[in-house]
Design an enzyme around this catalytic site. Structure first.
Site, PDB file in Angstrom:
ATOM      1  CE  LYS A 284       1.477   2.377   4.522  1.00 52.95           C
ATOM      2  NZ  LYS A 284       1.826   1.184   3.734  1.00 52.95           N
TER       3      LYS A 284
ATOM      4  CB  THR B 275      -0.931   0.015   1.220  1.00 51.86           C
ATOM      5  OG1 THR B 275      -1.816  -1.114   1.133  1.00 51.86           O
ATOM      6  CG2 THR B 275      -1.764   1.295   1.254  1.00 51.86           C
TER       7      THR B 275
ATOM      8  CE  LYS C  81      -5.642  -1.156   1.541  1.00 49.76           C
ATOM      9  NZ  LYS C  81      -4.350  -1.854   1.641  1.00 49.76           N
TER      10      LYS C  81
END
Length: 287
Positions: A240, A97, A172
């Site tokens: 994050k 990711t 995502k």
């Protein structure tokens, strides 16, 4: 069956690479900590390589699942990175990711070697990786994606090409934005139920069958009531990811006021010592 490499054997990559081996693919692994790679080979067979470049050499598909943009650059275009030996027409599939910007950067770098890059972040967490039921969101060109998809199926129950390079990462981001809002709403609802003197599990049972039902409610509701968070997707990782979402929103003009606020709520959880708690620990702030 394909000749493949897998770079990064963390909580996600280790079982994902294992599913590839179980399907009969010829798997070479690389991990920054050599002992982890040796343990994987002892469990699953195949072989390990001392550098990403050596792992990637001669492979049809090279997979990666590392920590962030900088880690990804290190194992691809850094010294000893996979792109040093990536063969012409080989496919690099990145499950990290990361940002859409680094996906586009590495897509361009792969093209200079006449190779292909697919950004393919996943959803489903550690349990999804271990059980081979991840959802994979991909960005890249259709032809290499069509070749990679049957191999990705070793650990995915859903996989879709969403558009050109970076589109998987953007999808995502949508996933993480939605999850953040759902978890905060569930946290507030369950905290309210407890303050109101209701039976929390009974509340979950009845409203879970209505419009409020969700994966988060089904899989995290009872553990939230029980104040159990020592599992699942860590708050540190979520922060994050939300940071990536907020940066992209600043660049494309998308307003993310709720996401920005919930990111700060997760910061509060970190200050409580919950950086490694599951994301459902947002409810701790309300108790």
């Amino acid at each position: 069956m394909a000749r493949v490499a897998f770079i990064g054997l963390g909580v996600m990559g280790y079982p994902m690479a294992g599913h590839l081996a179980a399907r009969g693919h010829d798997v070479t692994v690389y991990n920054r900590t050599l002992k982890k790679a040796e343990a994987w080979v002892a469990e699953h067979g195949g072989r390990s390589a001392p550098t990403p470049a050596m792992a990637a050499e001669g492979q049809q598909i090279v997979f990666a699942c590392v920590g962030n943009d900088d880690d990804l650059r290190s194992v691809t275009i850094g010294d000893g990175g996979a792109f040093e030996t990536l063969a012409a027409d080989a496919i690099f599939v990145d499950h990290t990711t990361a940002s859409a910007a680094v996906a586009r950067e590495l897509d361009a770098a792969a093209r200079t070697r006449s190779a292909h890059f697919i950004d393919a972040p996943v959803s489903g967490g550690q349990a999804g990786a271990e059980n081979g039921v991840l959802t994979v969101m991909c960005g890249g060109e259709a032809e290499p994606y069509a070749r990679a998809e049957p191999v990705i199926a070793a650990y995915a129950r859903a996989c879709r090409l969403m558009g050109p390079a970076g589109s998987g990462q953007l999808t995502k981001m949508v996933n993480q934005i939605c999850i953040a809002g759902l978890v905060q709403g569930l946290s507030e609802g369950l905290a309210f139920a407890q303050k109101a003197g209701l039976d929390g599990e009974a509340v979950l049972e009845v409203i879970g069958k209505g419009a409020a039902g969700s994966w988060q409610m089904d899989n995290r509701g009872k553990t939230m009531l029980a104040d159990k968070f020592d599992f699942g997707f860590a708050v540190d990782w979520m922060r994050k990811d939300l940071g990536i979402c907020l940066e992209e929103g600043n660049q494309n003009g998308a307003a993310l006021p709720g996401t920005a606020l919930i990111d700060q709520f997760y910061k509060d959880v970190q200050r409580m010592g919950g950086g490694r708690w599951d994301t459902s620990s947002l409810i701790r702030r309300l108790r």
